[in-house]
Motif scaffolding. Sequence first.
Motif, mmCIF file in Angstrom:
data_model
loop_
_atom_site.group_PDB
_atom_site.id
_atom_site.type_symbol
_atom_site.label_atom_id
_atom_site.label_comp_id
_atom_site.label_asym_id
_atom_site.label_seq_id
_atom_site.Cartn_x
_atom_site.Cartn_y
_atom_site.Cartn_z
ATOM 1 N N GLY A 2 44.733 31.892 44.264
ATOM 2 C CA GLY A 2 43.568 31.862 43.654
ATOM 3 C C GLY A 2 43.410 30.481 42.603
ATOM 4 N N GLY A 3 44.201 29.300 42.841
ATOM 5 C CA GLY A 3 43.774 28.016 42.111
ATOM 6 C C GLY A 3 42.966 27.240 42.953
ATOM 7 N N TRP A 4 42.446 26.350 42.332
ATOM 8 C CA TRP A 4 41.240 25.577 42.878
ATOM 9 C C TRP A 4 41.931 24.547 44.001
ATOM 10 C CZ3 TRP A 4 37.103 27.650 43.848
ATOM 11 C CH2 TRP A 4 36.678 28.677 42.831
ATOM 12 N N GLN A 19 43.772 29.054 51.525
ATOM 13 C CA GLN A 19 44.531 30.380 50.894
ATOM 14 C C GLN A 19 43.627 31.088 50.178
ATOM 15 O OE1 GLN A 19 47.837 29.564 47.981
ATOM 16 N NE2 GLN A 19 46.549 28.608 46.452
ATOM 17 N N ALA A 20 43.421 32.417 49.818
ATOM 18 C CA ALA A 20 42.566 33.101 49.272
ATOM 19 C C ALA A 20 42.320 32.971 47.720
ATOM 20 C CB ALA A 20 42.823 34.641 49.242
ATOM 21 N N LEU A 21 41.074 32.880 47.649
ATOM 22 C CA LEU A 21 40.729 32.799 45.919
ATOM 23 C C LEU A 21 40.592 34.262 45.294
ATOM 24 C CD1 LEU A 21 37.748 30.161 46.311
ATOM 25 C CD2 LEU A 21 40.046 29.907 45.813
ATOM 26 N N ASP A 22 41.063 34.135 44.032
ATOM 27 C CA ASP A 22 41.204 35.655 43.279
ATOM 28 C C ASP A 22 40.237 35.274 42.140
ATOM 29 O OD1 ASP A 22 41.656 37.677 42.177
ATOM 30 O OD2 ASP A 22 43.711 37.480 42.256
ATOM 31 N N ARG A 23 39.073 36.141 42.058
ATOM 32 C CA ARG A 23 38.429 35.979 40.866
ATOM 33 C C ARG A 23 38.912 36.441 39.437
ATOM 34 N NH1 ARG A 23 35.587 38.429 37.034
ATOM 35 N NH2 ARG A 23 36.549 40.532 37.756
ATOM 36 N N GLU A 24 40.057 37.288 39.608
ATOM 37 C CA GLU A 24 40.668 37.706 38.422
ATOM 38 C C GLU A 24 41.699 36.767 38.101
ATOM 39 O OE1 GLU A 24 38.624 41.069 40.104
ATOM 40 O OE2 GLU A 24 40.112 39.990 41.141
ATOM 41 N N ALA A 25 41.975 35.879 38.720
ATOM 42 C CA ALA A 25 42.958 34.774 38.241
ATOM 43 C C ALA A 25 42.326 34.050 37.111
ATOM 44 C CB ALA A 25 43.324 33.930 39.243
ATOM 45 N N PRO A 26 43.148 33.557 36.327
ATOM 46 C CA PRO A 26 42.505 32.526 35.219
ATOM 47 C C PRO A 26 41.646 31.528 35.688
ATOM 48 C CG PRO A 26 45.108 32.971 34.804
ATOM 49 C CD PRO A 26 44.927 33.376 36.035
ATOM 50 N N ASP A 27 40.639 31.415 35.178
ATOM 51 C CA ASP A 27 39.428 30.566 35.631
ATOM 52 C C ASP A 27 39.168 30.843 37.120
ATOM 53 O OD1 ASP A 27 39.421 29.309 33.103
ATOM 54 O OD2 ASP A 27 40.893 28.111 33.677
ATOM 55 N N GLY A 28 39.061 32.002 37.443
ATOM 56 C CA GLY A 28 39.072 32.119 38.869
ATOM 57 C C GLY A 28 37.666 32.617 39.055
ATOM 58 N N ALA A 29 36.658 32.828 38.342
ATOM 59 C CA ALA A 29 35.474 33.286 38.938
ATOM 60 C C ALA A 29 34.440 32.001 39.211
ATOM 61 C CB ALA A 29 34.554 34.065 37.521
ATOM 62 N N ILE A 30 34.618 30.732 38.668
ATOM 63 C CA ILE A 30 33.821 29.749 39.016
ATOM 64 C C ILE A 30 34.742 28.397 39.049
ATOM 65 C CG2 ILE A 30 31.874 27.950 38.431
ATOM 66 C CD1 ILE A 30 30.106 30.310 37.244
ATOM 67 N N GLY A 31 34.765 27.714 40.161
ATOM 68 C CA GLY A 31 35.671 26.585 40.185
ATOM 69 C C GLY A 31 34.771 25.463 40.445
ATOM 70 N N VAL A 32 35.204 24.255 39.923
ATOM 71 C CA VAL A 32 34.676 23.003 40.315
ATOM 72 C C VAL A 32 35.631 21.892 40.840
ATOM 73 C CG1 VAL A 32 33.205 20.864 39.481
ATOM 74 C CG2 VAL A 32 33.041 23.405 38.280
ATOM 75 N N ALA A 33 35.321 21.488 42.059
ATOM 76 C CA ALA A 33 36.170 20.665 42.644
ATOM 77 C C ALA A 33 35.350 19.282 42.997
ATOM 78 C CB ALA A 33 36.556 20.976 44.246
ATOM 79 N N VAL A 55 33.268 32.730 42.993
ATOM 80 C CA VAL A 55 33.869 33.742 43.571
ATOM 81 C C VAL A 55 33.383 35.071 43.380
ATOM 82 C CG1 VAL A 55 36.009 34.638 44.053
ATOM 83 C CG2 VAL A 55 35.860 32.333 43.617
ATOM 84 N N THR A 56 32.714 35.742 44.252
ATOM 85 C CA THR A 56 32.281 37.045 44.221
ATOM 86 C C THR A 56 33.316 37.938 43.913
ATOM 87 O OG1 THR A 56 30.225 36.251 45.354
ATOM 88 C CG2 THR A 56 30.361 38.719 44.811
ATOM 89 N N ASP A 57 33.106 38.908 43.061
ATOM 90 C CA ASP A 57 34.014 40.146 42.679
ATOM 91 C C ASP A 57 34.069 41.248 44.082
ATOM 92 O OD1 ASP A 57 36.123 41.351 41.165
ATOM 93 O OD2 ASP A 57 34.473 42.856 40.933
ATOM 94 N N VAL A 58 35.179 41.358 44.385
ATOM 95 C CA VAL A 58 35.235 42.810 45.224
ATOM 96 C C VAL A 58 36.275 43.729 44.546
ATOM 97 C CG1 VAL A 58 34.757 41.256 47.782
ATOM 98 C CG2 VAL A 58 37.101 41.659 46.467
#
Length: 136
Positions: A2-4, A19-33, A55-58
């Motif tokens: 889930g990290g960026w 690898q997969a992104l996880d919205r529930e991870a710390p700072d996982g909803a929006i990422g800036v690269a 990252v859209t929640d499922v």
Amino acid sequence: TGGWDSLTVNSEGGVSLWQALDREAPDGAIGVAKIISVDRGVPPLSATATLTITVTDVNDCPPRLLPPTLLHVAEGGPPTLLGVITATDHDVWALGHGPPFNLSLAPSNPDHVLSHISLTFDSHLDSGRGGAQLWT
């Protein structure tokens, strides 16, 4: 997961996930690269671009019971209310990925448990999230 640091950029500028992104991870909803491009010229020139990913929640987080989850009963005591069981999860409830929860005794419980314990589900408990009274 889930990290960026989950992104890679190829030599043509294609951005992909490794690898997969996880919205529930710390700072996982929006990422800036920040992506840096450097050419092979002399001197080398570079440019920077910012890529924002939302990252859209499922519905991927299972519910978990809230305390108390350890209840005690006196031996030989009369039938009694042991407690009220409620649940939560980490998904975005506004998207329908959470309550109302439904609680029941698993049919795989031993016969002596099923014959001495009852669970009364009430969809109105816990502000409409659902809950259950556990009785001996």
